[in-house]
Design an enzyme around this catalytic site. Structure first.
Site, PDB file in Angstrom:
ATOM      1  N   GLU A 227       9.023   4.859   3.732  1.00  0.00           N
ATOM      2  CA  GLU A 227       8.000   4.963   2.684  1.00  0.00           C
ATOM      3  C   GLU A 227       8.459   6.094   1.782  1.00  0.00           C
ATOM      4  OE1 GLU A 227       5.630   6.387   0.324  1.00  0.00           O
ATOM      5  OE2 GLU A 227       4.528   7.230   2.012  1.00  0.00           O
ATOM      6  N   CYS A 261       2.105  10.020  -3.191  1.00  0.00           N
ATOM      7  CA  CYS A 261       3.031   8.931  -3.540  1.00  0.00           C
ATOM      8  C   CYS A 261       2.315   7.773  -4.214  1.00  0.00           C
ATOM      9  CB  CYS A 261       3.746   8.424  -2.290  1.00  0.00           C
ATOM     10  SG  CYS A 261       4.787   9.651  -1.489  1.00  0.00           S
TER      11      CYS A 261
END
Length: 460
Positions: A227, A261
């Site tokens: 990720e 993010c």
């Protein structure tokens, strides 16, 4: 030694000793030995431990939150919310984990097969500083429920958070070797991945870190989930509720001081509502209350470090040099620590370097889209594909964006956020694999097919 610096004050915390090679070897052996036992535990026993961990974190919530504030600067309100999310995550997998692991039977040409989910072994997690608890728990809760064991290599700046997680999980009754926080430097990660006792690795972090971890995992032929970064678009169409869209865009850009993010970084606004949205958004960004992260009414505290703050300021300088206009803000605040004001950039050419980067701080880039095709093109014109958001009350708009925007996740008329029930992850340079839900649990499991022939009947 690891020494964290309080980004609100610039003061150093007490140092934490680094684990030496002998300590790493002992941790690996403990994990290997524990897996042989933990894999045979019942689902009920695993769920009971996750519930006990949730209870222990509930009791230690304030301590957990204050440690995160001191180490990486998030506000106390957001730190408490992060701990609450972790508690929910543990309870979710305790309640739903067994259903995620149910075997499935299918007919075959010669009989039938049973597809079973089985644990694999010790899993290494390499985790970042921006959500020092939740990033870990969204890997840890499904990992333990699956029957695996966990090793954590946390970011250098939040070693206190890692040590506290270790302490509370042990206090909840976790047996030795089930979860271990390894106070090590990044240079030790490749050797850990190569060790035969580690079966897989998951990383949340930068593109550069993803390349290094994926390379090491590929060399060792081990499963990896990544990720990585994101430059998420928030698309606003003419039918949107502009007040709600602007409020959410402000929240996305300043929560965690812009260091998330999956929070929108690029606002892509249809020309018909561009001016109205921009006025509302800029007013909201200017009104953000910056202050002591321990104060309950503070909206934005410092960034995680002076280095991170200066990286964002340097990106703004380059954006201006490339032709963008800074409408306001994006300036350092003259006080000890990693402080800056929010900012809004317009007029940045989508082809310029900064436009292709992730701005990991409280600065937004706003684009004007001529029509829906232009909006889709702008949304996809970055190397990342983690999250996205669309604000529209037109079902055709929503379906078009859901189909054509290149991202692993999309929010419709709401703030994008991870949740234990839904898959989390991205495409393109935002990584591969998924966390959360049954999908995240299955990433580090052996899907074993047990084949049965039809019984043979013969004789009298």
């Amino acid at each position: 030694m690891f020494t964290s610096i309080n980004p609100a004050t610039g003061e150093a915390a007490a140092p934490i000793a680094e684990l030496d090679d002998a300590g790493i070897e002992a941790a690996l052996e403990r994990a290997h030995a524990r897996f042989r036992l933990w894999r045979e535990t019942s689902l009920e026993e695993r769920a009971a431990l996750l519930t006990a961990i949730a209870d222990r974190w509930e009791a230690g919530k304030r301590r957990l939150a204050e440690t995160a504030v001191a180490e990486m600067g998030k506000t106390i309100t957001s730190a408490i919310a992060e701990v609450d999310k972790c508690i929910f995550g543990f309870r979710h997998y305790a309640a739903q984990g067994a259903s995620y692991l149910e075997a499935e039977t299918v007919k075959t040409a010669s009989g039938h097969a049973v597809a079973r989910w089985l644990p694999m072994g010790p899993v290494l997690a390499v985790m970042p500083w921006n959500f020092p608890y939740w990033q870990v728990v969204r890997f840890l809760a499904p990992t333990l429920m699956a029957g695996n064991v966990a090793l954590l290599k946390h970011a250098s700046s939040v070693q206190g958070c890692g040590a506290l997680m270790d302490e509370l999980i042990r206090a909840a009754g976790a047996p030795e070797g089930l979860f271990q926080n390894l106070a090590i430097r990044s240079g030790k990660v490749a050797d850990l991945i190569a060790d035969k006792r580690v079966v897989a690795v998951t990383l949340t972090g930068s593109e550069g870190a993803g390349v290094q971890v994926a390379s090491a995992a590929g060399k060792a032929l081990k499963k990896v989930v990544l990720e990585l970064g994101g430059s998420d678009p928030l698309i606003v169409m003419p039918s949107a509720d502009l007040d709600a869209a602007a409020r959410t865009a402000v929240t996305a850009r300043v929560q965690n001081a812009g260091q998330s993010c999956i929070c929108a970084k690029r606002m892509i606004v249809h020309a018909d509502v561009y001016d109205a949205f921009l006025d509302k958004f800029v007013a909201g960004m200017k009104a953000v209350k910056i202050g002591d992260p321990m104060a309950a009414d503070t909206v934005m505290g410092p960034l995680s470090s002076v280095e991170q703050r200066d990286t964002v300021l340097e990106q703004v300088t380059r954006a201006k040099a490339e032709g963008a206009t800074l409408l306001f803000g994006a300036e350092p605040i003259d006080r000890p620590g990693a402080w800056m004001t929010p900012g809004v950039l317009v007029g940045l050419d989508p082809g310029n370097d900064v436009a292709k980067e992730e701005i990991f701080g409280p600065v937004a880039v706003v684009y004007k889209a001529n029509d829906i095709d232009h909006a889709v093109a702008l949304a996809n014109d970055v190397p990342y594909g983690l999250g996205s958001a669309v604000w529209s009350n037109d079902e055709a708009d929503i379906e078009r964006f859901a189909r054509d925007v290149e991202s692993g996740m999309m929010a419709v008329n709401t703030l994008l956020a991870s949740t234990p029930e839904a898959p989390f992850g991205g495409v393109k340079l935002s990584g591969h694999g998924r966390e959360l839900g049954p999908w995240g649990m299955h990433e580090f499991m052996n899907l074993k097919a047990v084949m049965y022939g039809e019984p043979v009947h013969g004789g009298d």
